[in-house]
Design a protein around this motif. Structure first.
Motif, PDB file in Angstrom:
ATOM      1  N   ALA A   1       0.876  -1.175   0.000  1.00 24.11           N
ATOM      2  CA  ALA A   1       0.000   0.000   0.000  1.00 24.11           C
ATOM      3  C   ALA A   1       0.908   1.217   0.000  1.00 24.11           C
ATOM      4  N   ILE A   2       0.818   2.053  -1.034  1.00 22.25           N
ATOM      5  CA  ILE A   2       1.796   3.124  -1.214  1.00 22.25           C
ATOM      6  C   ILE A   2       1.112   4.478  -1.251  1.00 22.25           C
ATOM      7  N   HIS A   3       1.917   5.529  -1.079  1.00 19.60           N
ATOM      8  CA  HIS A   3       1.428   6.907  -1.143  1.00 19.60           C
ATOM      9  C   HIS A   3       0.847   7.169  -2.531  1.00 19.60           C
ATOM     10  N   PRO A   4      -0.291   7.870  -2.613  1.00 17.81           N
ATOM     11  CA  PRO A   4      -0.921   8.084  -3.928  1.00 17.81           C
ATOM     12  C   PRO A   4      -0.209   9.088  -4.816  1.00 17.81           C
ATOM     13  N   LEU A   5       0.808   9.794  -4.307  1.00 19.77           N
ATOM     14  CA  LEU A   5       1.548  10.734  -5.140  1.00 19.77           C
ATOM     15  C   LEU A   5       2.149   9.990  -6.328  1.00 19.77           C
ATOM     16  N   GLY A   6       1.788  10.398  -7.531  1.00 18.67           N
ATOM     17  CA  GLY A   6       2.223   9.704  -8.728  1.00 18.67           C
ATOM     18  C   GLY A   6       1.218   8.686  -9.226  1.00 18.67           C
ATOM     19  N   ALA A   7       0.139   8.449  -8.450  1.00 18.93           N
ATOM     20  CA  ALA A   7      -0.987   7.611  -8.870  1.00 18.93           C
ATOM     21  C   ALA A   7      -0.552   6.224  -9.333  1.00 18.93           C
ATOM     22  N   GLN A   8       0.221   5.531  -8.489  1.00 15.34           N
ATOM     23  CA  GLN A   8       0.776   4.240  -8.883  1.00 15.34           C
ATOM     24  C   GLN A   8       0.048   3.038  -8.277  1.00 15.34           C
ATOM     25  N   GLY A   9      -0.765   3.237  -7.246  1.00 13.47           N
ATOM     26  CA  GLY A   9      -1.285   2.137  -6.449  1.00 13.47           C
ATOM     27  C   GLY A   9      -2.029   1.055  -7.200  1.00 13.47           C
ATOM     28  N   PHE A  10      -3.206   1.396  -7.785  1.00 20.70           N
ATOM     29  CA  PHE A  10      -3.978   0.362  -8.463  1.00 20.70           C
ATOM     30  C   PHE A  10      -3.256  -0.146  -9.703  1.00 20.70           C
TER      31      PHE A  10
END
Length: 410
Positions: free
Chosen positions: A301-310
């Motif tokens: 589960a990562i920080h959404p900065l950069g929109a990489q999660g999903f």
């Protein structure tokens, strides 16, 4: 497909715990292989998981390609917003970085999709599957003794507690994964000390395909170009200020966001209902265990900065599906799991380093870092090779990319 399975049944080939974005996508990806798949879902039939709310998802090109191939993209009902440019700046620092898709031979980097609409499209696609048994509403209780090449999984539903068996157990149950804990896999956790407010925002200037990321000492403020003429807003605040910000009326909240973001989109005119999410990361110390694998937020589960999660989680699911297809017969054997872990290593490590490093660097207000950050923004804007590296990552092409991600969307 059945909502409730019989109490006694043969073992599933694959049992997925979690019916959110990644779990549902994996079930769809496995359908073509003719496997017997089970999925344990907390939400009852007719309801979507809470993750499918009004937040905005940035789908990279690789993700769009895969969702088209899986038959999900055509089922979206609301218009999506193209991301043709990415504009990054930081308050107090000199310079800015602008990535333009046309400069890299593309029409767009990706698209913005409303999570609820995506959830409805996934549900419509799941209803078309013939090899899927859905246990809902149900919850994972724990693991039984494994024997005979099978994982034994205890679940609880309206009928009480019972045991399921599977050749492969997949944990897709989110950042606080109960399956991960039951497997004895630890996680490295980090609290960024931020709360993110998410909402729909209307501005004086309609979206033109530019996704804005405005960075401050206290967190990011992003505007994403939705397909309905509004922006998707993400506004980060220090954790200690979150309660006061949540209590602001719409006018005061808009004024706060305007002050943080500036005037690139003109005056902010209206904002919809707000949701708040404390920002924490959790990185699993291993991706696999005997006859078990972690995907999506259960893995990282990562920080959404950069929109990489999903986008990263979907590549987890598709890589796993490919590894299973390469070893027909038993999806839970060590060869499948080891190959999956090997293939995910580069993409996962590079994406985690990018996301975490960017979040920490941009939130650090140390004066000595200002020249470094400014130089980074100027270099990112000036040097083609650096832009190419950033663009490849933004579009979902890191490491060993699953085949479906490389297909051109229709």
């Amino acid at each position: 497909m059945s909502t409730h399975a019989p109490a006694q049944r043969p073992a599933h080939d694959v049992l997925i715990v979690g019916g959110g974005l990644v779990g549902a996508s994996l079930a769809i990806a496995l359908e073509a292989q003719g496997l017997d798949v089970g999925m344990i879902e907390a939400a009852p039939a007719g309801a979507l998981p809470p993750v499918f709310d009004q937040r905005n998802l940035s789908f990279a090109e690789a993700t769009l390609n895969a969702l088209q191939a899986l038959g999900v993209l055509p089922l979206l009902r609301a218009p999506t917003g193209p991301i043709r440019r990415i504009h990054v700046s930081r308050a107090g620092d000199f310079g800015r970085m602008l990535l333009d898709a046309q400069a890299h031979g593309r029409e767009e980097f990706g698209r913005v999709v409303v999570a609820r609409d995506f959830g409805e499209a996934l549900e419509a696609r799941l209803l078309q599957l013939t090899q899927l048994t859905r246990y809902r509403p149900a919850r994972f209780v724990g693991l039984g003794e494994s024997a005979d090449g099978l994982r034994r999984v205890r679940i609880a539903d309206a009928s009480g507690e019972r045991e399921l068996r599977a050749k492969l157990l997949v944990a897709a149950d989110g950042a606080r994964s109960a399956v991960r804990d039951a497997l004895g896999i630890g996680a490295r956790e980090h609290d960024y000390g931020q709360t993110l407010f998410v909402a729909r925002l209307r501005a004086q200037r309609a979206p033109d395909g530019t996704a804005y990321e405005r960075l401050t000492d206290h967190g990011p403020t992003a505007l994403l170009p939705r397909g309905d003429g509004h922006y998707g807003l993400v506004h980060g605040v220090p954790r200690e200020d979150a309660e006061a910000v949540a209590a602001l009326d719409d006018a005061a909240f808009l004024a706060r966001v305007q002050d943080a973001f500036g005037w690139r989109a003109g005056r902010f005119l209206a904002v919809g209902p707000r949701s708040a999410y404390p920002m924490q990361s959790g990185i699993a110390e291993a991706l696999i265990a005997p006859r078990a694998v972690l995907v999506g937020n259960a893995a990282q589960a990562i920080h959404p900065l950069g929109a990489q999660g999903f986008n990263l989680g979907l590549r987890d699911a598709l890589t796993l599906a490919e590894c299973i297809a390469a070893h027909p017969g038993d999806p839970g054997i060590d060869a499948v799991l080891q190959r999956h872990a090997e293939r995910r290593e580069e993409d996962r490590s590079r994406t985690l380093a990018f996301s975490d490093g960017l979040a920490k660097l941009t939130a650090n207000d140390a004066p000595l870092l200002r020249p470094l950050r400014s130089a980074g923004l100027v270099a990112g804007d000036a040097f083609g090779w650096l832009q190419g590296w950033l663009v490849g990552g933004a579009m979902g092409y890191r490491g060993d990319v699953p085949a479906l991600c490389r297909k051109v969307a229709a």
